[in-house]
Scaffold this motif. Structure first.
Motif, short mmCIF file in Angstrom:
data_model
loop_
_atom_site.label_atom_id
_atom_site.label_comp_id
_atom_site.label_asym_id
_atom_site.label_seq_id
_atom_site.Cartn_x
_atom_site.Cartn_y
_atom_site.Cartn_z
N ARG A 73 14.79 6.98 -1.95
CA ARG A 73 14.19 6.60 -0.69
C ARG A 73 13.55 5.21 -0.75
O ARG A 73 13.59 4.47 0.24
CB ARG A 73 13.17 7.66 -0.27
N ALA A 74 12.95 4.86 -1.88
CA ALA A 74 12.35 3.53 -2.01
C ALA A 74 13.41 2.45 -1.92
O ALA A 74 13.21 1.40 -1.27
CB ALA A 74 11.59 3.42 -3.33
N GLU A 128 -6.39 6.00 4.64
CA GLU A 128 -6.79 6.11 3.23
C GLU A 128 -5.80 5.38 2.33
O GLU A 128 -5.29 5.91 1.33
CB GLU A 128 -6.93 7.57 2.83
N LEU A 129 -5.51 4.14 2.69
CA LEU A 129 -4.50 3.35 1.98
C LEU A 129 -4.84 3.18 0.51
O LEU A 129 -6.00 2.97 0.12
CB LEU A 129 -4.34 1.99 2.65
N ILE A 130 -3.80 3.25 -0.31
CA ILE A 130 -3.95 3.12 -1.76
C ILE A 130 -3.17 1.89 -2.21
O ILE A 130 -1.96 1.80 -1.97
CB ILE A 130 -3.39 4.37 -2.47
N PHE A 155 0.83 -1.19 0.00
CA PHE A 155 0.00 0.00 0.00
C PHE A 155 0.87 1.25 0.00
O PHE A 155 2.05 1.21 0.39
CB PHE A 155 -0.89 0.04 1.26
N TYR A 156 0.26 2.34 -0.44
CA TYR A 156 0.78 3.69 -0.22
C TYR A 156 -0.22 4.41 0.68
O TYR A 156 -1.37 3.98 0.82
CB TYR A 156 0.91 4.45 -1.54
N THR A 157 0.22 5.51 1.29
CA THR A 157 -0.70 6.29 2.14
C THR A 157 -0.52 7.78 1.89
O THR A 157 0.61 8.24 1.69
CB THR A 157 -0.47 5.99 3.63
N ASP A 167 1.04 10.77 -1.65
CA ASP A 167 1.10 9.40 -1.15
C ASP A 167 2.49 8.80 -1.34
O ASP A 167 3.15 9.00 -2.36
CB ASP A 167 0.02 8.52 -1.79
N CYS A 168 2.90 8.07 -0.31
CA CYS A 168 4.23 7.47 -0.30
C CYS A 168 4.19 6.22 0.56
O CYS A 168 3.17 5.90 1.18
CB CYS A 168 5.27 8.46 0.24
N GLN A 169 5.29 5.48 0.61
CA GLN A 169 5.39 4.30 1.45
C GLN A 169 6.76 4.14 2.09
O GLN A 169 6.98 3.20 2.87
CB GLN A 169 5.02 3.02 0.67
N ASP A 170 7.71 5.02 1.76
CA ASP A 170 9.05 4.87 2.32
C ASP A 170 9.14 5.50 3.71
O ASP A 170 8.48 6.49 4.01
CB ASP A 170 10.10 5.48 1.39
#
Length: 439
Positions: free
Chosen positions: A390-391, A372-374, A293-295, A336-339
């Motif tokens: 960053r990823a 609001e997870l994507i 997911f991303y947020t 939105d990001c995940q890192d």
């Protein structure tokens, strides 16, 4: 007109592990067997027990009893700091043992499993034989201290009710021909989904006993609940299958994930609370990537303990630990990001805006939630690419943490809390193993 008499059969078995966490501790530690054991969420007198052995229950100690009260009731009680990873491992072992007897159709929580019976398995003698085989398989494959109560019924809702009717090591069946009179003696709170607030609402409408509830017709049940839930409940309590059998209705894509923690005494200051918040984000961001997911939204919650003098000056609530407190929460939106590095920058900006003053000097609870997870498939990549790689940095951290433990590689801000805020027991979340540990 009376409904046609249904043939007697059992369609579902609901397996409820008795005092699961405490029983696991007694399995691992033979010296605990036959003695009162309490499993703690937080090893402090203001913390609450998340499980109690049956020896402790016999002394009036139960789940959610305060640690200090448990000590008062039984000075010799054995208190254990709960281990999410250990209980998750045992939950999976038990599921494997159950699968040897009958496929597991649903896993409502870490200590519950549901089997759906098919064909001739639904016949009374065969269903009972399967239930007894499950009990024995758990003892043979996992451990002799691990007992379970099994409810047998024509639908999932009734099977859950039946599993609570005889503990420990119970086996109760509710047959269609016995319904609803077989449950008329129960309390309203014995119905799944009926908690303290719902019970009060029912009492306000004149329903104070199970028999009064069962005396209502379908229209009366609909009016009582003011929704289709009343219609479903009317049929479930009479053994009918309404299609979902009391299962939670899927809400689509997961909406949020996060972690919270009641701080130990040594962390109840600004520096300690920040270190704990940092670690909670470390775990949440790793889960975010593992679950793909991303947020775009983060919320932070802090609760502060108040002295008696302070309670009159700010809005005060009593926390479940018994602490009189005030709270603060704030939410931030961002691309939105995940890192972890990007999310840490968001957390740092939120943290700067926390309240200051005498009433906000003793933090005792911190929560970090990503909302609001994507799903990764719906994520729109940035036109500017991956700033500072960053990823890749997060991927490298994940690779090492999955192999050697979730706190092997982390940013320096969480160093003071590296061994604190362990993963807590999730009663309703099925544990997932990521690498060598569970989350």
């Amino acid at each position: 007109m009376e409904p046609a008499l249904q043939p007697d059969f059992f369609a579902f078995l609901h397996i409820d592990l008795n005092s699961f966490f405490a029983s696991v501790e007694q399995q691992i530690h033979p010296e605990y067997r036959g003695k009162p054991v309490g499993v703690c969420g937080t090893m402090a007198d203001t913390g609450a027990l998340i499980a109690a052995s049956y020896e402790a229950k016999a002394l009036g100690i139960k789940t959610l009893t305060k640690v200090g009260e448990a000590k008062r009731l039984c000075p010799d009680i054995i208190l254990v700091d709960g281990s999410h990873s250990v209980y998750s491992e045992y939950s999976h072992k038990i599921a494997e043992a159950v699968e040897r007897c009958c496929p597991v159709a649903h896993t409502p929580s870490i200590d519950e499993m549901v089997c759906e019976l098919m064909g001739r398995e639904r016949e009374l003698p065969r269903a009972r034989k399967i239930a007894l085989e499950i009990k024995q398989a758990i003892k043979d494959d996992v451990g002799e201290t691990l007992n379970c109560s099994i409810g047998m019924a024509p639908n999932r809702y009734l099977a859950k009710i039946a599993s609570d009717m005889q503990k420990p090591d119970g086996l109760i069946g509710l047959l269609p021909s016995q319904l609803p009179r077989a449950i008329a003696h129960l309390d309203l709170r014995d119905l799944p989904g009926v908690g303290a607030r719902t019970e009060e609402r029912l009492k306000a409408k004149g329903i104070t006993t199970m028999q009064q509830l069962l005396d209502l017709d379908r229209n009366g049940m609909h009016a009582l609940w003011e929704s289709v839930w009343g219609d479903r409940l009317y049929h479930w309590l009479r053994g009918a299958d309404s299609g979902d059998d009391g299962a939670p209705v899927a809400s689509g894509v997961q909406k949020s994930l996060g972690h919270s923690h009641v701080l130990g005494p040594e962390f109840r200051n600004d520096e300690g609370a920040w270190a704990i918040a940092h670690k909670l984000l470390h775990k949440a961001s790793m889960r975010l990537r593992m679950e793909k997911f991303y947020t775009p939204v983060m919320s932070v919650t802090i609760k502060y303990a108040l002295s008696r003098e302070q309670q009159g000056r700010v809005k005060t609530k009593k926390h479940s630990s018994g602490i009189n407190s005030t709270g603060w929460a704030m939410e931030a939106r961002f691309p939105d990001c995940q890192d972890t590095l990007s999310l840490l920058a968001v957390l740092r900006n939120l943290w700067k805006q926390r309240p200051r003053g005498p009433e906000y000097e003793r933090p005792f609870f911190v929560g970090v939630t990503l909302r609001e997870l994507i799903p990764e498939a719906d994520h729109q990549a940035s036109l500017f690419g991956d700033v500072d790689n960053r990823a890749a940095l997060s991927a490298t951290m994940d690779k090492l943490n999955l192999k050697f433990g979730h706190t092997t590689l982390h940013f320096a801000g969480m160093l003071p809390a590296r061994e604190a805020a362990p993963t807590r027991i999730a009663f309703t979340q099925i544990p997932v193993q990521y690498g060598v540990e569970y989350m």
